[in-house]
Write a protein that holds these residues in place. Structure first.
Motif, mmCIF file in Angstrom:
data_model
loop_
_atom_site.group_PDB
_atom_site.id
_atom_site.type_symbol
_atom_site.label_atom_id
_atom_site.label_comp_id
_atom_site.label_asym_id
_atom_site.label_seq_id
_atom_site.Cartn_x
_atom_site.Cartn_y
_atom_site.Cartn_z
ATOM 1 N N GLN A 173 -23.556 -21.531 9.874
ATOM 2 C CA GLN A 173 -22.533 -21.685 8.841
ATOM 3 C C GLN A 173 -23.161 -21.532 7.467
ATOM 4 O OE1 GLN A 173 -20.832 -25.506 9.914
ATOM 5 N NE2 GLN A 173 -19.087 -24.473 10.830
ATOM 6 N N PHE A 174 -22.522 -20.721 6.644
ATOM 7 C CA PHE A 174 -22.999 -20.473 5.287
ATOM 8 C C PHE A 174 -21.884 -20.811 4.303
ATOM 9 C CE2 PHE A 174 -26.765 -18.339 6.721
ATOM 10 C CZ PHE A 174 -26.384 -17.755 7.918
ATOM 11 N N TYR A 175 -22.262 -21.112 3.077
ATOM 12 C CA TYR A 175 -21.246 -21.401 2.054
ATOM 13 C C TYR A 175 -21.827 -21.076 0.676
ATOM 14 C CZ TYR A 175 -23.824 -25.611 0.678
ATOM 15 O OH TYR A 175 -24.782 -26.469 0.216
ATOM 16 N N TRP A 176 -20.893 -20.884 -0.262
ATOM 17 C CA TRP A 176 -21.315 -20.642 -1.648
ATOM 18 C C TRP A 176 -21.627 -21.981 -2.317
ATOM 19 C CZ3 TRP A 176 -22.778 -16.149 -3.125
ATOM 20 C CH2 TRP A 176 -22.152 -14.982 -2.675
ATOM 21 N N ASN A 177 -22.800 -22.080 -2.902
ATOM 22 C CA ASN A 177 -23.145 -23.261 -3.708
ATOM 23 C C ASN A 177 -23.019 -22.871 -5.180
ATOM 24 O OD1 ASN A 177 -24.820 -25.041 -5.366
ATOM 25 N ND2 ASN A 177 -25.484 -25.943 -3.440
ATOM 26 N N CYS A 222 -25.582 -16.079 -30.535
ATOM 27 C CA CYS A 222 -25.009 -17.303 -31.111
ATOM 28 C C CYS A 222 -23.575 -17.455 -30.609
ATOM 29 C CB CYS A 222 -25.005 -17.255 -32.639
ATOM 30 S SG CYS A 222 -26.634 -17.323 -33.380
ATOM 31 N N GLN A 223 -23.148 -18.730 -30.426
ATOM 32 C CA GLN A 223 -21.776 -19.039 -30.020
ATOM 33 C C GLN A 223 -21.396 -18.266 -28.751
ATOM 34 O OE1 GLN A 223 -20.207 -21.458 -31.633
ATOM 35 N NE2 GLN A 223 -21.934 -21.600 -33.048
ATOM 36 N N GLY A 224 -22.254 -18.338 -27.753
ATOM 37 C CA GLY A 224 -21.990 -17.607 -26.516
ATOM 38 C C GLY A 224 -21.616 -18.545 -25.382
ATOM 39 N N GLU A 225 -21.625 -17.985 -24.176
ATOM 40 C CA GLU A 225 -21.286 -18.755 -22.987
ATOM 41 C C GLU A 225 -22.268 -18.346 -21.891
ATOM 42 O OE1 GLU A 225 -17.051 -19.648 -21.194
ATOM 43 O OE2 GLU A 225 -17.787 -17.757 -20.367
ATOM 44 N N ARG A 226 -22.691 -19.297 -21.071
ATOM 45 C CA ARG A 226 -23.535 -18.954 -19.943
ATOM 46 C C ARG A 226 -22.905 -19.473 -18.668
ATOM 47 N NH1 ARG A 226 -28.914 -22.825 -19.891
ATOM 48 N NH2 ARG A 226 -27.863 -24.837 -19.913
ATOM 49 N N LYS A 227 -23.226 -18.809 -17.554
ATOM 50 C CA LYS A 227 -22.621 -19.142 -16.266
ATOM 51 C C LYS A 227 -23.719 -19.476 -15.261
ATOM 52 C CE LYS A 227 -18.786 -15.893 -16.932
ATOM 53 N NZ LYS A 227 -18.110 -14.704 -16.398
ATOM 54 N N ARG A 228 -23.357 -20.312 -14.318
ATOM 55 C CA ARG A 228 -24.253 -20.538 -13.181
ATOM 56 C C ARG A 228 -23.988 -19.468 -12.137
ATOM 57 N NH1 ARG A 228 -27.258 -25.080 -12.625
ATOM 58 N NH2 ARG A 228 -26.743 -26.929 -13.850
ATOM 59 N N LYS A 229 -25.034 -18.871 -11.593
ATOM 60 C CA LYS A 229 -24.873 -17.855 -10.552
ATOM 61 C C LYS A 229 -24.706 -18.572 -9.215
ATOM 62 C CE LYS A 229 -27.198 -13.913 -8.425
ATOM 63 N NZ LYS A 229 -26.950 -14.357 -7.061
ATOM 64 N N ASP A 279 -15.077 -20.259 -8.550
ATOM 65 C CA ASP A 279 -15.087 -19.938 -9.976
ATOM 66 C C ASP A 279 -16.401 -20.428 -10.567
ATOM 67 O OD1 ASP A 279 -12.566 -18.858 -9.856
ATOM 68 O OD2 ASP A 279 -11.577 -20.783 -10.248
ATOM 69 N N PRO A 280 -17.069 -19.586 -11.359
ATOM 70 C CA PRO A 280 -18.385 -19.993 -11.863
ATOM 71 C C PRO A 280 -18.293 -21.156 -12.849
ATOM 72 C CG PRO A 280 -17.689 -17.940 -12.896
ATOM 73 C CD PRO A 280 -16.676 -18.250 -11.837
ATOM 74 N N THR A 281 -19.327 -22.012 -12.820
ATOM 75 C CA THR A 281 -19.436 -23.091 -13.812
ATOM 76 C C THR A 281 -19.929 -22.480 -15.115
ATOM 77 O OG1 THR A 281 -20.080 -24.573 -12.020
ATOM 78 C CG2 THR A 281 -20.519 -25.328 -14.277
ATOM 79 N N THR A 282 -19.231 -22.793 -16.201
ATOM 80 C CA THR A 282 -19.626 -22.221 -17.494
ATOM 81 C C THR A 282 -19.846 -23.347 -18.504
ATOM 82 O OG1 THR A 282 -17.344 -21.998 -18.245
ATOM 83 C CG2 THR A 282 -18.286 -20.124 -17.086
ATOM 84 N N GLU A 283 -20.586 -23.041 -19.539
ATOM 85 C CA GLU A 283 -20.765 -23.970 -20.645
ATOM 86 C C GLU A 283 -21.131 -23.173 -21.892
ATOM 87 O OE1 GLU A 283 -23.946 -26.679 -19.721
ATOM 88 O OE2 GLU A 283 -25.484 -25.330 -20.502
ATOM 89 N N PRO A 284 -20.771 -23.699 -23.073
ATOM 90 C CA PRO A 284 -21.154 -23.000 -24.312
ATOM 91 C C PRO A 284 -22.673 -23.040 -24.472
ATOM 92 C CG PRO A 284 -19.489 -24.702 -24.739
ATOM 93 C CD PRO A 284 -19.984 -24.908 -23.342
#
Length: 1322
Positions: free
Chosen positions: A298-302, A314-321, A345-350
């Protein structure tokens, strides 16, 4: 006689590929072409490009029963002894691998079986032979070439830790354990099953020495020992073959005995440990990977994968892969394992929120119009503004592309209302010797303005009619030339002067005004010279053109160092030929030149049309094959065929004619395919194939409630099931990847009647980019004009996008030549240049020139025409020279005016300066000597006088007194002025004495005080003072004076008194403590205690309870004989607890932490007072994508163009370090009291990185021995190790602190004394 035409060679057609060099395991086919269409003739060029090309064939693995391919080649010589002494006639040859140089790996070295003697039997092995047992690379034409585990040339396919070619580590799991029980003889540790990979076993010795009576052993599945059996142990390194796998053994003569293998073993082996002798406990640690049992995984997306880079500066956004994980052990596997599960849905933060990007106006020019409307230019760049630091940093303009860039020009208005005085004609005065005129304030349009607009300018309306000269133009000294080379300008001041006064320029005749700007000529400027663009590196598609760019100077274009030219204007020496089929552009260098050919400012050529620097050029598209998807199998059961379409496209993915592509590289258009066997009744009662399981809580419903993507439903419940995509078969020039597609019924059993039309594809192409190719530039200049010189060119291995590789990444046999002969014709021997001696320098100081005569001489020594020598390079007839620095006058700043009003003088120092320390004034030109003094004019001095106020009262009433008054400087209106304006010689006095009668003095006494005691003898006192009598008043007044003024003897101020005998009293009195009764350890010390009366008589009246102590205990620790090691502490004091103890080290007392006090050999450590914050070691983990740079001046940045993949990286901190009191060293590799926070443990005083090859160290270490009583010896040094290694070490003067930065590509630094760091006791 007509000269034969020069014919350049051209390639003929490729021959068909020959037979495969191997029947299995990855052979090579070769095709050849010749330079014969036509052949080069009469000095024509030979063809450029590869003459041979290779491709892989028969890549399927060989049978396990088949002999190793190199083994087969050696076995061909069995029975051949080559008449070598000592070889039997039935000699048997086996491959020799170890001890062979890397460059000789593709020669056939064979060893005599049962002997260490080996010989080279062929100068190269057959194409397709592996380069060695530890690599997938293969030999082609005697050179080791890159290949993958799929046996394909230039493939980058590699085995994962499970031994699967191109796998993602998900088909196995890791087994790890320890063994530490002891029984005499052989003890089974663990059975390692068949299929295991990455075996690593280590036995750590009990005593820290190699001989600890425990030894590793191996036995096979039949129980026969294959390593260290029958109580016989191998002391030295050896290799054990188990089937096709090779197991390495370190030998028993090591403190850590090791068995390891990366190969997959095909039979079970048993790991054992042999315990003999003292029967110390073994310490065996093992790890290996085993295949996972055939059950559903069994596999899953973490969603908590690594953060990806910020989207903006500056003033950007980054995502967790998101990463794909296996549920059973949380192992991260290939994303293809989860490709049928919807991604979360990817986790994002400024990110980078503390700054902002904006266009910044750096500078504005002056307005082009002094009056009225004009414009000015603005220098604008993109800036990154940091709110935290309040700093602005210049960045590339592309970061501000989302904002409209302000215009670089703006309107401005010059002030036209600045006025000047306009005068009427002079009118003669009737008397007084003056003449007058009217003055009006006007602007440039002659409009009359208010006088305030002209008030700042001098207004001359009255003038004496005495004999005077007219106003004249005056000039200052010329400035130095404003350029360092070529033509420029020099400037000087001009002004209108009348007498000693400067006037407005209107007062002097404008026609006679001297020039203030003049042309000047320096030595000729160096300028860039470019050669013509060379051939494109490819005949179609995207390639490179190169050309020579040199910095030259002078009429003869002498080549000088590039630093002499402006680096900012350097023309490019490489350009990319675009790959657009419709055409592209090509560039050339365009510059503005003056009459002498020197580079001038572009504004000097504005009246001429500028030639185009670029022009359109057509590019022939290159064709390459593109294979489309395979069709479904032609049958539903049994053996069939699958086909695919192959088309010819260019670099823009546009379809072109098939003749544009190489027919020899045409991919296969059909392949065999196997379906399940055909049966009359398609029932399969075999074991069900497990379905791919996905937990429900991770599934997301599809729009419209349709089925999940990994199931294709057909009536009856049968459906296609798919596995994950495998690894790409090639790393460049295209490849393919496969996956399993099976038909299952609703219970998971194999079925045959799924819908063939809806069957998912089993194979697809994967594009990995084009392979690198040889690219070459234009030939350089020939080293000789005749008589056979040489010329060179740049030849590099690179991809079409410009990414460069090492030469081994391209076909080394096809590498175009980078050096060839040129100008092979004989030199004429009749004449040659002859140069005379250089003349002296034309100047004695500054820059000048030397000259010499250059003639063309015949071999008889006669002067002949220069035409006879023109085939030879003419020597220079002039060159630059420099005399000493010319002496010149240097003037200091003007001093203050000598007066505060009226006319005075200003002075300054004027000295002659030259290169010699003591320059004589006579060395400088007296005519150009600046004036050492000049007149200065301040406002005229007004008519002023001194005024005095009334005298103040006398300071005394008798004797010597004085009185004061204030004196002021006033003008005619009695207004106060500065005292400096009045004549000091006429200043009235401010102080005078006043005549007074002499003073009278008398003694004044006060009342006697009370007696100082209440009984016995005491004293009393009174106040006695000398006072002046003021007799001029109606009554006496007193004032205290100095005692010497009073007449007679001073009355007494102290007197004895007696108030009768006192009653007797007593108290305890103590003496000083004596010395301790012992010199080492605990003792006692004494003092005297007595009861005494107030007249020091012994008494018994003191209270016994209040008597002070007469003795106390004392300790003399420092004089005791202290232990010299932790072992002494345990033996002498019987202590068994770890802790801090005082030891005597090198004659001094040192606080040392003893560890392992329960053992026979406790160890000494020193506690680091400043802890792990100041004591750490780091191997930096990031690596630059471009290791030739050192960005950000060597500082670290989170947004660097780098990756964190250095496997040796780590960060360790230290609270205590191990001491070796015998050698007086810190043992840097003892990590008992170290804490590793990231990656691998790093020894003390060690640092490194694999960050950059450009002297940019990032690894750091810190040593702080403050407060420990220890310091490093003055001779302590560090060694830099590795490639491009560099270290920066800073030590404090007292040797207690050291910080270091070390690194390279890859590099590190360690103490020069090895694992020990030399120290001393402070």
């Amino acid at each position: 006689m007509q000269k034969a035409p020069v014919t350049d060679g051209a390639w003929g057609t490729w021959s068909p590929f020959g037979t495969c060099s191997r029947s299995c395991g990855g052979g090579i086919k070769t095709a050849i072409r010749e330079c014969n269409r036509p052949e080069p003739k009469n000095g024509g060029k030979y063809c450029v490009g590869r003459r041979m090309k290779f491709k892989s064939c028969n890549t399927e693995p060989c049978s396990k029963l088949k002999k190793d391919f190199r083994d087969e080649q050696c076995a061909e010589f069995d029975g051949k002894h080559f008449n070598i002494n000592g070889l039997p006639t039935n000699v048997r040859w086996v491959p020799k691998y170890s001890g062979i140089l890397m460059k000789d790996r593709c020669k056939l070295f064979c060893r005599v079986a049962g002997s260490t003697a080996y010989y080279q039997l062929r100068d190269r092995v057959i194409d397709g032979t592996p380069c060695g047992p530890d690599t997938d690379d293969i030999c082609v034409q005697g050179l080791c070439r890159q290949a993958g585990c799929d046996h394909v040339l230039n493939s980058k396919a590699r085995r994962d830790k499970c031994g699967v070619c191109g796998g993602d580590n998900s088909s196995c799991k890791t087994v790890a354990g320890t063994f530490n029980t002891v029984h005499y003889g052989y003890n089974v540790v663990v059975r390692i099953p068949a299929g295991a990979t990455n075996i690593d076993v280590r036995q750590h010795s009990y005593s820290g020495k190699p001989e600890d009576d425990n030894y590793l052993a191996l036995s096979n599945s039949q129980g026969d020992f294959i390593l260290n059996g029958d109580f016989v142990v191998s002391m030295f390194k050896r290799e054990i073959k188990v089937g096709n796998a090779v197991i390495e053994y370190s030998g028993s003569d090591n403190t850590i005995e090791r068995i390891n293998s990366t190969d997959r073993i095909e039979q079970e082996i048993t790991l054992q440990v042999l315990s003999v002798g003292n029967l110390y406990n073994p310490d065996v640690r093992y790890t290996f990977n085993i295949p996972i049992e055939d059950k559903p995984q069994q596999f899953y997306w973490n969603e908590h994968g690594p953060w990806q880079p910020c989207s903006k500066l500056c003033q950007g956004e980054r995502k967790r892969k998101p990463v794909c994980k296996r549920e059973s052990d949380q192992l991260t596997v290939s994303d293809q394992r989860c490709d049928r599960i919807p991604q979360p849905d990817p986790t994002t933060e400024p990110c980078n929120t503390e700054c902002e990007l904006r266009w910044h106006v750096a500078r504005k020019s002056e307005c082009t119009a002094q009056c009225g409307l004009g414009y000015r230019t603005l220098e604008i760049y993109c800036s990154k503004y940091s709110r935290l630091e309040g700093k602005t940093e210049k960045v590339d303009d592309r970061f501000c592309s989302s904002q409209a860039k302000p215009s670089t020009r703006e309107k401005c208005t010059g002030d036209c209302n600045v006025g000047g005085w306009r005068y009427s004609a002079w009118t003669e005065s009737g008397g007084g010797g003056t003449r007058r005129r009217r003055a009006m304030c006007v602007n440039t349009y002659n409009d009359v303005l208010d006088d305030s607009k002209c008030s700042q300018q001098e207004r001359l309306t009255v003038q004496r009619c005495s004999d005077f000269s007219c106003p004249q133009w005056k000039t200052g000294d010329w400035s130095e030339c404003l350029v360092t080379c070529g033509k420029g300008h020099k400037h000087r001041q001009t002004w209108c002067q009348f007498g000693e006064d400067r006037l407005n320029d209107r007062f002097c005749d404008p026609k006679t005004k001297p020039e203030s700007v003049q042309m000047c000529q320096q030595q000729e400027c160096a300028s860039w010279q470019v050669g013509p663009w060379g051939q494109c590196t490819v005949t179609c598609g995207q390639g490179y053109q190169m050309r020579a760019v040199k910095c030259v100077v002078g009429t003869y274009m002498s080549v000088v160092d590039d630093n002499e030219c402006n680096a900012a204007t350097r023309p490019t020496d490489t350009q990319v030929s675009p790959a657009l089929p419709s055409g592209g552009t090509r560039m050339r260098y365009v510059s503005c030149r003056d009459e002498q050919g020197s580079v001038a400012d572009e504004s000097a050529c504005f009246h001429l049309p500028k030639p185009s620097a670029t022009e359109m050029c057509t590019v022939t598209p290159c064709g390459q094959w593109k294979a489309l998807e395979w069709s479904s199998c032609s049958v539903t059961c049994g053996q069939g065929k699958a086909t695919r379409q192959v088309i010819c496209i260019n670099y823009s993915d546009q379809l072109v004619d098939r003749s544009e592509c190489d027919p020899d590289d045409l991919p296969a258009t059909e392949q065999d395919c196997s379906m399940s066997p055909c049966h009359p009744n398609s029932h399969d009662y075999g074991r069900p194939i497990p379905p791919f399981l996905y937990p429900d809580h991770r599934l997301k419903p599809h729009p419209g409630g349709g089925p999940n993507r990994n199931r294709a439903h057909i009536p009856g419940g049968n459906q296609w099931r798919i596995g994950p995509w495998g690894a790409c078969s090639s790393t460049c020039a295209g490849g393919f990847q496969r996956r399993v597609v099976v038909c299952q019924d609703e219970n998971g059993y194999t079925a045959n009647n799924c819908d063939e039309k809806s069957k998912p594809m089993e194979q697809r192409s994967c594009e990995s980019g084009p392979c690198p190719q040889w690219v070459y530039g234009n030939w350089g200049e020939c080293t000789k004009p005749c008589g056979a010189g040489t010329r060179t060119r740049l030849v590099v291995c690179q991809r079409p996008n410009g990414e460069r590789f090492t030469d081994l990444s391209c076909e080394i046999l096809d590498k175009p030549p980078d050096r060839e002969q040129c100008n092979v014709q004989d030199c004429p021997r009749d004449a040659a240049w002859s140069a005379g001696p250089w003349s002296p320098c034309s100047v004695s100081c500054g820059r000048g020139q030397k000259h010499r005569s250059v003639y063309c001489l015949s071999k008889e020594g006669r002067h002949v025409e220069e035409e006879n020598c023109k085939h030879l390079a003419k020597p220079n007839v002039q060159k630059k020279c420099r005399g000493g620095r010319c002496p010149k006058w240097k003037a200091g700043d003007w001093g203050q005016c000598s007066v505060s009003c009226g006319r005075g003088v200003q002075r300054r120092s004027v000295q002659c300066h030259s290169s010699s320390p003591a320059a004589e004034e006579a060395e400088c030109d007296p005519a150009s000597r600046p004036a050492p003094q000049r007149h200065c004019h301040l406002p005229p001095c007004p008519a002023l006088r001194w005024a005095a106020a009334e005298w103040q009262p006398c300071t005394k009433t008798c004797g010597e007194g004085s009185r004061l008054r204030k004196v002021f400087c006033v003008d005619e209106n009695e207004q106060l002025q500065s005292s400096s304006y009045c004549d000091p010689s006429k200043r009235p006095p401010e102080v005078e004495s006043c005549g007074l009668p002499p003073c009278e003095y008398i003694w004044i006494t006060g009342e006697w005080s009370e007696c100082s005691v209440t009984c016995g003898k005491g004293y009393r006192q009174r106040l006695v003072s000398c006072s002046e009598i003021y007799t001029g008043k109606d009554h006496y007044e007193y004032g205290y004076q100095n005692m010497v003024n009073c007449p007679g003897t001073q009355p007494p101020n102290i007197q004895p008194c007696y108030l009768g005998e006192c009653p007797i009293s007593a108290s305890w009195r103590v003496g000083n403590w004596g010395s301790c009764s012992v010199t080492c350890g605990a003792g006692v010390m004494h003092r005297s205690v007595q009861c005494l009366t107030n007249d020091d008589q012994v008494s018994s009246l003191c209270h016994v309870d209040l008597k002070p102590e007469e003795r106390r205990t004392c300790h003399n620790v420092h004089d005791c004989e202290l232990p010299r090691s932790c072992k002494d502490v345990k033996k002498l004091e019987g202590v068994t607890e770890d802790g801090e103890y005082f030891l005597q080290v090198k004659g001094k007392t040192l606080k040392v932490y003893c560890s392992g006090m329960q053992t026979d050999s406790p160890k000494e450590y020193v506690t680091l007072v400043n802890g792990d914050a100041e004591n750490f070691s780091e191997v930096y983990g990031y690596r630059l994508h471009n290791p030739t740079e050192c960005p950000y001046n060597g500082s670290r940045r989170e947004d660097c163009q780098c990756r964190k993949d250095y496997t040796a990286a780590g960060f360790s901190t230290f609270s205590k370090v191990r001491l070796d009191l015998n050698t007086m060293q810190i043992i840097t590799t003892d990590l008992q009291f170290a804490q590793t926070h990231d990656g691998r443990p790093v020894p003390y005083a060690t640092a490194g990185d694999c960050y950059s090859a450009a002297k940019c160290p990032q690894g750091r270490f810190s040593i702080d021995l403050y407060g420990t009583g220890l310091s490093l010896v003055a001779t302590a040094k560090w060694l830099s190790q590795g490639n491009y290694a560099v270290s920066e070490i800073q030590k404090s003067p007292d040797g207690t602190k050291v910080v270091g930065r070390c690194g390279g590509y890859c590099g590190k630094c360690t103490p020069s004394s090895g694992t020990g760091l030399d120290i001393q006791v402070l």
